[in-house]
Design an enzyme around this catalytic site. Structure first.
Site, short mmCIF file in Angstrom:
data_model
loop_
_atom_site.label_atom_id
_atom_site.label_comp_id
_atom_site.label_asym_id
_atom_site.label_seq_id
_atom_site.Cartn_x
_atom_site.Cartn_y
_atom_site.Cartn_z
CD GLU A 53 -2.87 -1.01 2.38
OE1 GLU A 53 -3.89 -1.71 2.35
OE2 GLU A 53 -2.50 -0.37 3.37
CB CYS A 94 3.10 6.81 3.74
SG CYS A 94 3.76 5.55 4.81
CB CYS A 129 9.17 -5.99 7.57
SG CYS A 129 10.61 -5.09 8.20
CB CYS A 174 9.31 -4.46 15.33
SG CYS A 174 10.84 -3.85 14.60
CB CYS A 196 5.62 -3.81 13.59
SG CYS A 196 5.38 -3.46 11.84
N GLY A 221 8.07 -2.49 5.29
CA GLY A 221 9.45 -2.89 5.05
C GLY A 221 10.50 -2.05 5.74
CD GLU A 222 14.96 -0.93 8.29
OE1 GLU A 222 14.24 -0.67 9.26
OE2 GLU A 222 15.66 -0.07 7.73
CG HIS A 278 9.72 2.08 18.80
ND1 HIS A 278 8.96 3.19 18.51
CD2 HIS A 278 9.91 1.46 17.60
CE1 HIS A 278 8.70 3.22 17.22
NE2 HIS A 278 9.28 2.19 16.65
CG ASN A 294 -3.36 0.93 14.51
OD1 ASN A 294 -4.46 0.98 15.03
ND2 ASN A 294 -3.18 0.53 13.26
CB CYS A 308 3.36 4.72 7.32
SG CYS A 308 2.98 6.45 7.24
#
Ligand code: SAH
Ligand code: SF4
Length: 407
Positions: free
Chosen positions: A130, A143, A150, A154, A157, A208-209, A264, A339, A382
């Site tokens: 997306e 974005c 990814c 994490c 995530c 993704g990273e 974080h 989220n 994002c």
């Protein structure tokens, strides 16, 4: 098919596996797209179809202009190129971008496109990523994703839980900006309602990273920043990383864009759990790379992203340590309310606590990053793209906004 990961994740137990290995199974189409190629690569392809060496530079310049300034989506539009040459180009190449399979437009102007990317494997489903456009009064931020899934894991995530990873090609990354300009009618020769460009900023904060797909991201961002093309200045492009230390300095040196760090946590023990890559590159090394980041200054600050997780990293003690550890680094702090997603073990911090945390860092001299007084309504990031919900929720939109304010 192709879902067997070859790396560390065979390990089980309490600690999340550190990384996955991306499957390099991109198979280029029979007719390659010129989108995402460097000038030298375009010139070489022109040579392969018989364009004389003396002509290649000029032809490349023409193509570059048509593709990146005018947004031409086929060779037929390129009227300054002879008909014969256009037919020849058409026979061998395309200027295709990723295929848009769905578009959502919200009343506030936020738009989300679902893009289909070839998987290179007939049996396996096509991949989807997306790309989201977030308009603000003074800017419009796109974005952009760098991988399907990814490489990293994490624990907070959703993208990190996907097993399959494919690196996007440079063309697929540039292609996301092209799709946005196409859909918004935002190419240089078109009138926009505001009289100025709609896509003014880019954040590499989708799936993704980016620093695990360094070469493609670098090549793509250099094209996005190119003055003779899309022309979005490096100061308006932000790359967000979970902390791939060796590639942070390279980002400054080879791309020169703004940097955002997904921090974080302020202690290694906790960061090892939230961002398992920390086991490879601990906080001290990460902060040193930030101190050494070429081109950072008070006018070009590094953004530190901090996801607010209830009773995990949201105490005032954490806030104190955060301020202390960023001393001497030209920094901004972006608090992101967590989220939640189905099955997650985390909760978003209470709004009160987010406010207290925010106030503490504000009093320490950082601008207050949580901007909307809607508490738990400011949600998503994002990094949460590719949600199962069909519609972009108010929460998601507001959070995307918060994330878009990185520079
Ligand atoms: N991989 C890169 C960029 C993509 S993620 C990175 O980690 O920096 C973009 C941002 O969204 C990161 O700061 C990430 O930590 C954050 N994010 C991921 N999942 C989230 C969630 N569920 N809630 C809030 N923020 C999240
Ligand atoms: Fe990957 Fe970033 Fe999600 Fe971590 S937060 S799993 S690095 S997308």
């Amino acid at each position: 098919m192709n879902e067997t990961m070859t790396s560390t994740e065979a390990s089980s137990g309490a600690t999340a596996p550190l990384e996955k290995i991306a499957l390099e199974i991109y198979v280029p189409p029979a007719k390659p797209s010129l989108v995402g190629l460097s000038r030298a690569e375009i010139a070489e392809l022109l040579g392969s179809i018989g364009v004389q060496p003396a002509q290649r530079k000029m032809r490349t310049q023409q193509l570059w202009h048509w593709i990146y300034v005018r947004g031409a989506s086929n060779f037929g539009e390129m009227t300054s190129i002879s008909k014969e040459m256009r037919a020849q180009l058409e026979a061998h190449f395309t200027v295709a971008r990723p295929e848009v399979v769905a578009e959502q437009v919200s009343s506030d102007g936020t738009r989300k496109w679902l893009l289909r990317l070839p998987s290179g494997d007939a049996i396996e489903k096509a991949h989807e990523v997306e790309c989201v456009y977030i308009p603000e009064t003074d800017r419009g931020t796109l974005c952009v994703s760098s991988q399907v899934g990814c490489t990293l894991n994490c624990t907070f995530c959703h993208t990190g839980t996907q097993r399959l990873v494919r690196n996007l090609t440079g063309g697929e990354i540039v292609g996301q900006i092209m799709v946005a300009r196409d859909r918004l009618n935002d190419w240089a020769d078109r009138e926009t309602p505001t009289g100025s460009r709609l896509v003014t900023n880019v954040v590499m904060m989708g799936m993704g990273e980016p620093l695990y797909n360094f070469d493609a991201v670098r090549d793509a961002l250099l094209i996005v920043a190119d003055n003779e093309g899309i022309g979005i200045s490096r100061r308006r492009i932000t790359l967000s990383t979970s902390g791939v230390v060796p590639n942070i300095i390279r980002t400054g040196e080879e791309i020169g864009v703004m940097l955002a760090i997904s921090l974080h946590a302020v202690r290694d023990e906790l960061r090892n759990e939230l961002v398992p890559l920390n086991r490879k590159y601990p906080i001290a090394e990460l902060l040193q790379a930030c101190r050494d980041y070429p081109g950072s200054s008070n006018a070009r600050r590094i953004t530190f992203e901090y996801v607010m997780l209830k009773d995990v990293n949201d105490s005032l003690d954490d806030a104190r340590l955060l301020v202390k550890m960023l001393k001497g680094i030209p920094a901004k702090i972006n608090l992101i309310p967590f989220n939640p997603w189905p099955g997650t073990r985390y909760e978003c911090s209470d709004w009160d606590q987010i406010e207290k945390f925010s106030e503490y860092i504000f009093n320490a001299g950082y601008s207050s990053p949580v901007r909307t007084p809607r508490g738990r309504d400011i949600l998503a990031a994002c990094g949460q793209l590719k949600s199962e919900t069909e519609k972009l929720s108010v929460r998601e939109r507001q959070a995307l906004r918060a994330m878009a304010m990185t520079d």
